[in-house]
Design a protein around this motif. Structure first.
Motif, short mmCIF file in Angstrom:
data_model
loop_
_atom_site.label_atom_id
_atom_site.label_comp_id
_atom_site.label_asym_id
_atom_site.label_seq_id
_atom_site.Cartn_x
_atom_site.Cartn_y
_atom_site.Cartn_z
N SER A 1 39.05 32.49 57.04
CA SER A 1 39.38 31.57 55.96
C SER A 1 40.46 32.14 55.05
CB SER A 1 38.11 31.25 55.15
OG SER A 1 38.40 30.40 54.06
N LEU A 2 40.37 33.43 54.72
CA LEU A 2 41.37 34.07 53.87
C LEU A 2 42.75 34.05 54.53
CD1 LEU A 2 39.36 37.24 52.70
CD2 LEU A 2 40.07 35.32 51.25
N VAL A 3 42.80 34.40 55.81
CA VAL A 3 44.08 34.46 56.52
C VAL A 3 44.70 33.07 56.62
CG1 VAL A 3 45.19 34.94 58.73
CG2 VAL A 3 43.49 36.54 57.82
N ARG A 4 43.91 32.10 56.98
CA ARG A 4 44.44 30.74 57.14
C ARG A 4 44.96 30.19 55.81
NH1 ARG A 4 44.88 26.99 60.74
NH2 ARG A 4 44.77 24.78 60.21
N ASP B 1 42.13 41.55 49.83
CA ASP B 1 40.93 40.73 50.00
C ASP B 1 40.20 41.06 51.30
OD1 ASP B 1 41.28 39.41 47.62
OD2 ASP B 1 42.11 37.58 48.49
N VAL B 2 40.97 41.28 52.38
CA VAL B 2 40.35 41.62 53.66
C VAL B 2 39.62 42.97 53.56
CG1 VAL B 2 40.81 42.26 56.06
CG2 VAL B 2 41.93 40.25 55.07
N ALA B 3 40.27 43.94 52.92
CA ALA B 3 39.63 45.24 52.74
C ALA B 3 38.34 45.10 51.93
CB ALA B 3 40.59 46.21 52.04
N ALA B 4 38.39 44.27 50.89
CA ALA B 4 37.20 44.05 50.07
C ALA B 4 36.10 43.36 50.87
CB ALA B 4 37.57 43.23 48.84
N ALA B 5 36.49 42.41 51.73
CA ALA B 5 35.51 41.71 52.56
C ALA B 5 34.79 42.67 53.50
CB ALA B 5 36.19 40.60 53.35
N TYR B 6 35.48 43.76 53.87
CA TYR B 6 34.85 44.79 54.71
C TYR B 6 34.15 45.84 53.85
CZ TYR B 6 36.66 43.26 59.23
OH TYR B 6 36.89 42.57 60.39
N ASP B 7 34.01 45.55 52.57
CA ASP B 7 33.32 46.43 51.62
C ASP B 7 33.99 47.80 51.51
OD1 ASP B 7 31.37 46.78 49.68
OD2 ASP B 7 29.92 47.66 51.07
N ALA C 1 45.32 44.18 58.70
CA ALA C 1 44.42 44.54 57.60
C ALA C 1 42.97 44.56 58.07
CB ALA C 1 44.59 43.55 56.44
N SER C 2 42.59 43.59 58.89
CA SER C 2 41.23 43.53 59.41
C SER C 2 40.94 44.71 60.34
CB SER C 2 41.03 42.20 60.16
OG SER C 2 39.71 42.09 60.63
N ALA C 3 41.92 45.05 61.18
CA ALA C 3 41.74 46.18 62.11
C ALA C 3 41.59 47.48 61.34
CB ALA C 3 42.93 46.25 63.06
N CYS C 4 42.42 47.68 60.33
CA CYS C 4 42.34 48.91 59.54
C CYS C 4 41.02 48.99 58.77
CB CYS C 4 43.51 48.98 58.56
SG CYS C 4 45.12 49.22 59.32
N ALA C 5 40.62 47.87 58.15
CA ALA C 5 39.41 47.86 57.35
C ALA C 5 38.16 48.06 58.19
CB ALA C 5 39.30 46.55 56.57
#
Length: 324
Positions: A168-171, A204-210, A266-270
């Motif tokens: 949702s964030l990416v889209r 935001d993605v990093a935060a979503a991964y806590d 960002a998702s891969a790194c997080a």
């Protein structure tokens, strides 16, 4: 008209501020409750319990019998009915307090009419699934939509909801950047706007991964996004010069694709992937972005072709695609 080619100190301050805001949203408290009735599917109940197991100290999930009173202050309520009538009553009780409620049933036969006002009934949703995997998928999708203001905190605390929140964030960010790329009112102004948007997405993605970010992390993310943005701009300008009539569409498409790549990396790194995994995610993001760009350009060309057979008049173009 004056051109603006680089980020100003004000832009940098806003980027850093967005990173701090992402971290604040990560730490917001989320309170969920699951009410289980006698006779509810033990398999689905176990799957829901495992999926909603909190992973941090700011997320709380209470397990209660169906006969209990609905707690106040919940962000969402999940009901696994033994008695369909009692389940509907509990969901309505929560909805009257402004809490969205989902009733997870194995079959639509178990659904009951929601006897309440339209406003209250709109907060109650039936989710039908006989398979535990499907049940969890539907439940997590519902939770993401039911808690939009706390979606990042929800993803940080409930990993099962993470992919839905990130998508949702990416889209959302990608579609916003399409508009920035297409509407070229001030030449050169797209870089700072898109860089800020994509940096916010990465935070935001990093935060979503806590992920708890340090000051140096802010600098690395912001710097990486700006460098990537320069690369996207170079590609956009090169292709635009080759296709002048479609320059606006190319700018929008590259903006969309670039944002998808930023989200994938960002998702891969997080998620803690190896450098090779991050590189593969970037390549995958490029593929998705190029595929989306090709689809949108084809759609535009088909639309232009149809318009060639119509009388001249006003033309409206939807940047988000059909139904968006």
């Amino acid at each position: 008209m004056a051109r603006r080619h680089s980020l100003t100190l004000g832009d940098v301050a806003r980027v850093v501020g967005s990173g701090r805001e992402s971290q604040r949203r990560r730490s917001e408290g989320v309170s969920l409750a699951v009410m289980v009735g006698e006779g509810a599917s033990a398999t689905i109940a176990r799957a829901v319990r495992e999926a909603l197991l909190p992973q941090n100290e700011t997320t709380f999930v209470s397990a209660l019998p169906l006969g209990s009173q609905v707690p106040a202050g919940l962000d969402a309520l999940v009901v696994l009915p033994g008695s369909p009538e009692v389940a509907a009553d509990r969901a309505v009780e929560a909805a009257r307090m402004g809490t969205p409620a989902a009733i997870l049933v194995c079959s639509q036969v178990e659904e009951r009419p929601i006897l309440a006002s339209e406003q209250v009934a709109s907060l109650v949703t039936y989710l039908s699934a006989a398979d535990e995997r499907v049940a969890v998928d539907k439940l997590c999708e519902w939770l993401v939509g039911a808690c939009p203001s706390k979606s990042i905190a929800l993803a940080a605390g409930i990993p099962a909801c993470r992919q839905g929140v990130v998508r949702s964030l990416v889209r959302s960010s990608a579609l916003a950047n399409v508009g920035v790329g297409v509407v070229d009112l001030l030449p050169g102004a797209d870089l700072p706007v898109m860089a800020a948007s994509q940096a916010r997405l990465a935070f935001d993605v990093a935060a979503a991964y806590d992920r708890r970010l340090s000051v140096s992390d802010f600098g690395l993310i912001a710097g990486g996004v700006v460098l990537a943005g320069l690369g996207y701009r170079s590609v956009s300008r090169s292709v635009s010069r080759a296709l002048p009539p479609l320059a606006w569409a190319v700018r929008g498409g590259v903006a969309f694709a670039g944002t998808v790549v930023t989200g994938a990396v960002a998702s891969a790194c997080a998620s803690g992937m190896t450098p090779q995994g991050v590189a593969e995610a970037a390549v995958g993001g490029i593929g998705k972005g190029v595929e989306e760009l090709s689809a949108r350009l084809s759609q535009i060309l088909r639309q232009r072709g149809r318009e060639g057979h119509r009388p001249a008049g006003s033309v409206y173009i939807s940047l988000g695609g059909d139904g968006e």
